[in-house]
Structures are given as C-alpha cells and as structure tokens.
Write a protein that holds these residues in place. Structure first.
Motif, PDB file in Angstrom:
ATOM      1  N   THR A  39     -99.286 -37.247  92.768  1.00  0.00           N
ATOM      2  CA  THR A  39     -99.404 -38.323  91.872  1.00  0.00           C
ATOM      3  C   THR A  39    -100.501 -39.309  92.482  1.00  0.00           C
ATOM      4  O   THR A  39    -100.657 -39.477  93.452  1.00  0.00           O
ATOM      5  N   ARG A  57     -99.824 -41.395  88.137  1.00  0.00           N
ATOM      6  CA  ARG A  57    -100.343 -40.346  86.857  1.00  0.00           C
ATOM      7  C   ARG A  57    -100.544 -39.211  88.092  1.00  0.00           C
ATOM      8  O   ARG A  57    -101.256 -39.144  89.046  1.00  0.00           O
ATOM      9  N   PRO A  58    -100.259 -37.907  87.180  1.00  0.00           N
ATOM     10  CA  PRO A  58    -100.636 -36.835  88.065  1.00  0.00           C
ATOM     11  C   PRO A  58    -102.185 -36.779  88.112  1.00  0.00           C
ATOM     12  O   PRO A  58    -103.000 -36.887  87.247  1.00  0.00           O
TER      13      PRO A  58
END
Length: 155
Positions: A39, A57-58
């Motif tokens: 991430t 966020r990935p």
C-alpha cells in the motif's frame, strides 16, 4: 503361475506408486513462499481534530526479492529508505495485482524485499541486525507481509 501374475500386477503398481509419491505433489497441496499487500501512504499523517487521515491505497508495483541483505551490502541514498545498489543475489520479482496483492513461491530461506521508486530500490523496515525488509520462508508455510510505501507521507 496365476498367483505370481496376480502378485506382479497388483504389487508392481503399488511399489511404483510409492517410489514416485515423493516427487509428486497433489493439486492444492500446501506450498511455501511469501504473500502480502503493498500500500501507499501519503500526505499528512498527523492526527488533527475533524480531519480524517488519508487512507493507505493499494498499488500495482513490482516486488524485488533478494537473498537476505544487510544494510552494509547496499549503497544507500543518505539516510532515506532508498538504495541505488544492492550487492546480494537477486532471486526473482513478482508484480502485484491492482489491489496491491502478490504471492510468490520461494524455497525455504531468508530474503529481503524491495520496491522500485523512480529508479531506486525502496525498503523501510529492518530487523534488529539491520537486515533490510527481512522475510523468512519456512517449509510448507506462506509468510505474510504488509509493505507500506510511505516516502510521500509526513508524520
């Protein structure tokens, strides 16, 4: 004679099966390696009243796998978690999916994991002996990791 043929036809497949079973792995049998998620953390990570923190966020990226790497076996960029050269053996790489997940079979052993950012290797985790982003693979086990690409975050 019939007894000997019967023993031959029944016994031979059992013996052959036993010999080959050591090298045969059933579908779905547990293997070993590393699995995890990458991430990205960015922005101001300091808690403030009424301001939610940006969520990790990935990201889709490539994970580079090297033999266990001590910090002295690299060329580090100042005190940052960036490295221009890694002087240990490159093992393999794996690309994450759009959700940031990856899975890679590996032999039993100790490894270091790196990401690449703007042409430099990135790793921000060390063990007590200063090995970089270490991961240990044990027989028939999947080692789970979470790597946070946080060079754009402020704490």
């Amino acid at each position: 004679m019939l007894k000997k043929l019967l023993i031959l036809f029944i016994g031979a497949p059992i013996i052959v099966g036993c010999v080959h079973s050591k090298n045969f792995q059933e579908p779905g049998a547990p293997k070993q390696g590393v699995t995890g998620i990458i991430t990205e953390v960015y922005g101001n990570q300091m808690p403030s009243p009424g301001m939610p923190l940006p969520q990790p966020r990935p990201i889709k990226t490539t994970v580079y796998i090297y033999t266990l790497t001590h910090i002295s076996e690299t060329r580090q960029q100042g005190l940052e978690p960036f490295f221009s050269k890694i002087n240990t053996r490159f093992i393999d790489s794996v690309v994450t999916d759009t959700g940031g997940y990856f899975r890679k079979e590996l032999p039993v052993g100790k490894y270091s994991l790196f990401l690449k950012v703007n042409g430099l290797f990135f790793a921000n985790s060390y063990d007590i002996e200063n090995n970089i982003q270490p991961v240990e693979i044990e027989a028939r086990k999947w080692t789970e990791v979470k790597i946070s690409l946080n060079h754009k975050a402020v704490y």
